[in-house]
Enzyme design. Structure first.
Site, short mmCIF file in Angstrom:
data_model
loop_
_atom_site.label_atom_id
_atom_site.label_comp_id
_atom_site.label_asym_id
_atom_site.label_seq_id
_atom_site.Cartn_x
_atom_site.Cartn_y
_atom_site.Cartn_z
N ASN A 23 0.84 -1.22 0.00
CA ASN A 23 0.00 0.00 0.00
C ASN A 23 0.86 1.26 0.00
OD1 ASN A 23 -3.05 -0.40 0.13
ND2 ASN A 23 -2.28 -2.02 1.49
N HIS A 118 -8.05 -1.05 5.75
CA HIS A 118 -8.41 -2.36 6.30
C HIS A 118 -9.06 -3.20 5.20
CE1 HIS A 118 -9.44 -5.26 9.39
NE2 HIS A 118 -10.63 -5.36 8.82
N GLU A 183 -7.40 -2.03 -2.63
CA GLU A 183 -6.75 -1.21 -1.60
C GLU A 183 -5.80 -0.20 -2.25
OE1 GLU A 183 -5.06 -3.14 1.86
OE2 GLU A 183 -6.19 -4.96 1.41
C1 GRF Z 1 -3.31 -4.72 3.89
O1 GRF Z 1 -4.20 -5.76 3.57
C2 GRF Z 1 -4.01 -3.69 4.72
O2 GRF Z 1 -5.36 -3.54 4.44
C3 GRF Z 1 -3.84 -4.23 6.13
O3 GRF Z 1 -2.56 -4.79 6.14
C4 GRF Z 1 -2.20 -5.18 4.81
C5 GRF Z 1 -0.91 -4.51 4.50
O4 GRF Z 1 -0.39 -4.91 3.25
N1 GRF Z 1 -4.03 -3.20 7.12
P1 GRF Z 1 0.83 -4.13 2.66
O5 GRF Z 1 1.96 -4.20 3.69
O6 GRF Z 1 0.42 -2.72 2.39
O7 GRF Z 1 1.20 -4.87 1.41
#
Ligand code: GRF
Length: 220
Positions: A23, A118, A183
């Site tokens: 993310n 989330h 996301e």
């Molecule tokens: C994501 O699924 C986010 O929604 C959750 O933790 C995960 C993090 O993934 N809070 P990344 O480290 O951003 O790949």
């Protein structure tokens, strides 16, 4: 307190992560590609030394720091993180897979200025393994939520949600992958919304406004 959209300088993001960092990388790529304007990443902080996300931040030449949380009291660790964010002039904190509950002091230091992402349609399936929870429950629609952080887990006012269908031939991996793709779109869009300042938070509700109207009403 809201971000002032009339300020001339870019809004400074502080990214907190604990793991993969996809993310964070999606947000960084949105900034690089000009899809997310008026913001810059001031610092990336991990509470886990081995987090791939922090290595990626270093590779991108972004300021980064590791503050190991393991074995420390929450309030003490959070005070250090808060001080580092403040020292780097962070306006908006973005939790991106940050596997820590924040202390009330931390949340209070950045009122309505901490976002979290989330992987479910909150309030369904808060906490860990949200994709697995949704799959096991048998829901037909799930997705992701970007929300302001308050003192409760996965709870603050919702900025936006993106939904996907759960397919009959999904397993938890295919489902999680499609949620993750959403996301990566959602976080950029949510940051843009918050940085625009064109919203009010009425109770639990994030409501879009014109920037002028929001200023005239002097609302949060
Ligand atoms: C994501 O699924 C986010 O929604 C959750 O933790 C995960 C993090 O993934 N809070 P990344 O480290 O951003 O790949």
């Amino acid at each position: 307190m809201k971000i002032d959209p009339s300020a001339q300088s870019p809004v400074r993001l502080g990214i907190l992560l604990s793991g993969r960092g996809s993310n964070f990388l999606a947000v960084a790529e949105s900034i690089r590609a000009g899809r997310l304007t008026g913001v810059e990443i001031a610092i990336v902080i991990s509470n886990v030394a081995e987090a791939p996300g922090i290595a990626a931040a270093a590779e991108l030449g972004l300021r980064n720091a590791v503050l190991v949380s393991k074995g420390r009291k929450r309030a003490e660790h959070d005070a250090d993180v808060t001080a580092l964010l403040e020292a780097h002039g962070v306006d908006l904190v973005c939790l991106a897979g940050y596997m820590r509950l924040l202390s009330p002091e931390f949340v209070g230091a950045f009122p309505h200025r901490i976002l979290n992402i989330h992987p479910s349609l909150l309030p369904a399936f808060p906490g860990l393994d949200a994709q697995q929870q949704a799959f096991d429950y048998g829901v037909k629609v799930t997705g992701c939520t970007v929300h302001f952080v308050d003192d409760e887990l996965d709870h603050g006012a919702i900025v936006l949600q993106r939904s996907i269908a759960v397919l009959d031939d999904d397993d938890t991996h295919t489902l999680a992958a499609r949620i993750l793709a959403e996301e990566h779109v959602a976080y950029t869009e949510a940051i843009a919304r918050v940085v625009s300042g064109e919203y009010e938070v009425r109770g639990r509700r994030y409501v879009k406004t014109g920037s002028k109207g929001a200023r005239e009403q002097g609302s949060e």
